[in-house]
Design a protein around this motif. Sequence first.
Motif, PDB file in Angstrom:
ATOM      1  N   PRO A  43     -17.811 -26.716 -32.641  1.00  0.00           N
ATOM      2  CA  PRO A  43     -17.194 -26.315 -33.919  1.00  0.00           C
ATOM      3  C   PRO A  43     -18.118 -25.536 -34.864  1.00  0.00           C
ATOM      4  CG  PRO A  43     -16.689 -28.603 -33.431  1.00  0.00           C
ATOM      5  CD  PRO A  43     -17.735 -28.160 -32.440  1.00  0.00           C
ATOM      6  N   VAL A  44     -19.424 -25.606 -34.670  1.00  0.00           N
ATOM      7  CA  VAL A  44     -20.335 -24.914 -35.597  1.00  0.00           C
ATOM      8  C   VAL A  44     -21.008 -23.690 -34.975  1.00  0.00           C
ATOM      9  CG1 VAL A  44     -20.761 -26.939 -37.026  1.00  0.00           C
ATOM     10  CG2 VAL A  44     -22.250 -26.485 -35.088  1.00  0.00           C
ATOM     11  N   ARG A  45     -20.627 -23.335 -33.756  1.00  0.00           N
ATOM     12  CA  ARG A  45     -21.229 -22.154 -33.110  1.00  0.00           C
ATOM     13  C   ARG A  45     -20.971 -20.881 -33.902  1.00  0.00           C
ATOM     14  NH1 ARG A  45     -19.088 -23.747 -27.248  1.00  0.00           N
ATOM     15  NH2 ARG A  45     -20.521 -25.488 -26.913  1.00  0.00           N
ATOM     16  N   ALA A  46     -19.765 -20.744 -34.455  1.00  0.00           N
ATOM     17  CA  ALA A  46     -19.426 -19.521 -35.201  1.00  0.00           C
ATOM     18  C   ALA A  46     -20.300 -19.352 -36.441  1.00  0.00           C
ATOM     19  CB  ALA A  46     -17.954 -19.523 -35.586  1.00  0.00           C
ATOM     20  N   GLY A  47     -20.789 -20.427 -36.995  1.00  0.00           N
ATOM     21  CA  GLY A  47     -21.641 -20.340 -38.183  1.00  0.00           C
ATOM     22  C   GLY A  47     -23.123 -20.388 -37.883  1.00  0.00           C
ATOM     23  N   THR A  48     -23.471 -20.428 -36.592  1.00  0.00           N
ATOM     24  CA  THR A  48     -24.882 -20.517 -36.209  1.00  0.00           C
ATOM     25  C   THR A  48     -25.434 -19.118 -35.979  1.00  0.00           C
ATOM     26  OG1 THR A  48     -24.520 -22.681 -35.200  1.00  0.00           O
ATOM     27  CG2 THR A  48     -26.508 -21.492 -34.549  1.00  0.00           C
ATOM     28  N   ARG A  49     -26.229 -18.650 -36.921  1.00  0.00           N
ATOM     29  CA  ARG A  49     -26.829 -17.313 -36.843  1.00  0.00           C
ATOM     30  C   ARG A  49     -28.022 -17.321 -35.913  1.00  0.00           C
ATOM     31  NH1 ARG A  49     -24.381 -13.244 -39.033  1.00  0.00           N
ATOM     32  NH2 ARG A  49     -26.324 -12.226 -39.504  1.00  0.00           N
ATOM     33  N   LEU A  50     -28.179 -16.240 -35.189  1.00  0.00           N
ATOM     34  CA  LEU A  50     -29.309 -16.092 -34.277  1.00  0.00           C
ATOM     35  C   LEU A  50     -30.305 -15.097 -34.843  1.00  0.00           C
ATOM     36  CD1 LEU A  50     -27.353 -15.931 -30.909  1.00  0.00           C
ATOM     37  CD2 LEU A  50     -28.580 -17.890 -31.876  1.00  0.00           C
ATOM     38  N   ASN A  51     -31.565 -15.289 -34.461  1.00  0.00           N
ATOM     39  CA  ASN A  51     -32.647 -14.413 -34.894  1.00  0.00           C
ATOM     40  C   ASN A  51     -33.401 -13.896 -33.680  1.00  0.00           C
ATOM     41  OD1 ASN A  51     -32.463 -14.866 -37.861  1.00  0.00           O
ATOM     42  ND2 ASN A  51     -32.893 -16.970 -37.242  1.00  0.00           N
ATOM     43  N   GLU A  52     -34.065 -12.794 -33.853  1.00  0.00           N
ATOM     44  CA  GLU A  52     -34.902 -12.217 -32.805  1.00  0.00           C
ATOM     45  C   GLU A  52     -35.806 -13.291 -32.211  1.00  0.00           C
ATOM     46  OE1 GLU A  52     -36.409  -8.941 -30.580  1.00  0.00           O
ATOM     47  OE2 GLU A  52     -34.890  -8.785 -32.134  1.00  0.00           O
ATOM     48  N   GLY A  53     -35.801 -13.388 -30.874  1.00  0.00           N
ATOM     49  CA  GLY A  53     -36.689 -14.318 -30.184  1.00  0.00           C
ATOM     50  C   GLY A  53     -36.165 -15.731 -30.029  1.00  0.00           C
ATOM     51  N   ASP A  54     -34.970 -16.025 -30.553  1.00  0.00           N
ATOM     52  CA  ASP A  54     -34.419 -17.375 -30.404  1.00  0.00           C
ATOM     53  C   ASP A  54     -34.215 -17.717 -28.934  1.00  0.00           C
ATOM     54  OD1 ASP A  54     -34.351 -18.086 -33.062  1.00  0.00           O
ATOM     55  OD2 ASP A  54     -32.212 -17.710 -33.329  1.00  0.00           O
ATOM     56  N   ARG A  55     -34.363 -19.011 -28.618  1.00  0.00           N
ATOM     57  CA  ARG A  55     -34.105 -19.530 -27.262  1.00  0.00           C
ATOM     58  C   ARG A  55     -32.726 -20.169 -27.252  1.00  0.00           C
ATOM     59  NH1 ARG A  55     -38.189 -22.639 -28.594  1.00  0.00           N
ATOM     60  NH2 ARG A  55     -37.131 -24.436 -27.741  1.00  0.00           N
ATOM     61  N   VAL A  56     -31.848 -19.630 -26.430  1.00  0.00           N
ATOM     62  CA  VAL A  56     -30.479 -20.125 -26.335  1.00  0.00           C
ATOM     63  C   VAL A  56     -30.265 -20.709 -24.942  1.00  0.00           C
ATOM     64  CG1 VAL A  56     -28.041 -19.465 -26.376  1.00  0.00           C
ATOM     65  CG2 VAL A  56     -29.635 -18.416 -27.993  1.00  0.00           C
ATOM     66  N   GLU A  57     -29.699 -21.895 -24.892  1.00  0.00           N
ATOM     67  CA  GLU A  57     -29.333 -22.523 -23.617  1.00  0.00           C
ATOM     68  C   GLU A  57     -27.832 -22.725 -23.616  1.00  0.00           C
ATOM     69  OE1 GLU A  57     -31.427 -23.249 -21.071  1.00  0.00           O
ATOM     70  OE2 GLU A  57     -33.146 -22.518 -22.222  1.00  0.00           O
ATOM     71  N   VAL A  58     -27.200 -22.344 -22.513  1.00  0.00           N
ATOM     72  CA  VAL A  58     -25.769 -22.567 -22.329  1.00  0.00           C
ATOM     73  C   VAL A  58     -25.610 -23.301 -21.005  1.00  0.00           C
ATOM     74  CG1 VAL A  58     -23.484 -21.524 -22.136  1.00  0.00           C
ATOM     75  CG2 VAL A  58     -25.230 -20.435 -23.555  1.00  0.00           C
ATOM     76  N   LEU A  59     -25.056 -24.502 -21.069  1.00  0.00           N
ATOM     77  CA  LEU A  59     -24.920 -25.339 -19.883  1.00  0.00           C
ATOM     78  C   LEU A  59     -23.444 -25.654 -19.640  1.00  0.00           C
ATOM     79  CD1 LEU A  59     -27.769 -27.797 -20.815  1.00  0.00           C
ATOM     80  CD2 LEU A  59     -27.906 -25.919 -19.198  1.00  0.00           C
ATOM     81  N   ALA A  60     -22.994 -25.392 -18.420  1.00  0.00           N
ATOM     82  CA  ALA A  60     -21.614 -25.684 -18.043  1.00  0.00           C
ATOM     83  C   ALA A  60     -21.616 -26.949 -17.178  1.00  0.00           C
ATOM     84  CB  ALA A  60     -21.015 -24.520 -17.277  1.00  0.00           C
ATOM     85  N   PRO A  61     -20.628 -27.831 -17.369  1.00  0.00           N
ATOM     86  CA  PRO A  61     -20.578 -29.036 -16.539  1.00  0.00           C
ATOM     87  C   PRO A  61     -20.305 -28.677 -15.081  1.00  0.00           C
ATOM     88  CG  PRO A  61     -18.629 -28.864 -17.935  1.00  0.00           C
ATOM     89  CD  PRO A  61     -19.537 -27.747 -18.318  1.00  0.00           C
ATOM     90  N   MET A  62     -20.891 -29.474 -14.188  1.00  0.00           N
ATOM     91  CA  MET A  62     -20.719 -29.253 -12.758  1.00  0.00           C
ATOM     92  C   MET A  62     -20.151 -30.520 -12.130  1.00  0.00           C
ATOM     93  SD  MET A  62     -24.310 -27.312 -11.924  1.00  0.00           S
ATOM     94  CE  MET A  62     -24.110 -27.534 -10.194  1.00  0.00           C
ATOM     95  N   GLN A  63     -19.269 -30.332 -11.198  1.00  0.00           N
ATOM     96  CA  GLN A  63     -18.762 -31.475 -10.462  1.00  0.00           C
ATOM     97  C   GLN A  63     -19.616 -31.651  -9.211  1.00  0.00           C
ATOM     98  OE1 GLN A  63     -14.579 -30.400 -10.007  1.00  0.00           O
ATOM     99  NE2 GLN A  63     -14.115 -32.190 -11.255  1.00  0.00           N
ATOM    100  N   GLY A  64     -19.808 -32.872  -8.840  1.00  0.00           N
ATOM    101  CA  GLY A  64     -20.603 -33.122  -7.654  1.00  0.00           C
ATOM    102  C   GLY A  64     -20.118 -34.378  -6.967  1.00  0.00           C
ATOM    103  N   GLY A  65     -20.700 -34.628  -5.840  1.00  0.00           N
ATOM    104  CA  GLY A  65     -20.243 -35.795  -5.114  1.00  0.00           C
ATOM    105  C   GLY A  65     -21.338 -36.524  -4.602  1.00  0.00           C
TER     106      GLY A  65
END
Length: 65
Positions: A43-65
Amino acid sequence: MKILVNGAWRETAAAELSAVVQELGYGESVVATAVNGEFIAAPVRAGTRLNEGDRVEVLAPMQGG
């Protein structure tokens, strides 16, 4: 601006985290995000400003067995 996304440098014109998530092709997918090691809730991604050099991680859930 240049940001580090999941360990790889990327050039982006996006100023907010929500736009970067869209730019990366995640669209409406359920993902977890962090900027500079700090969890950012969906819900707060739209208001999260990024700056030069920021480290961004995006993780998607994975199914496993």
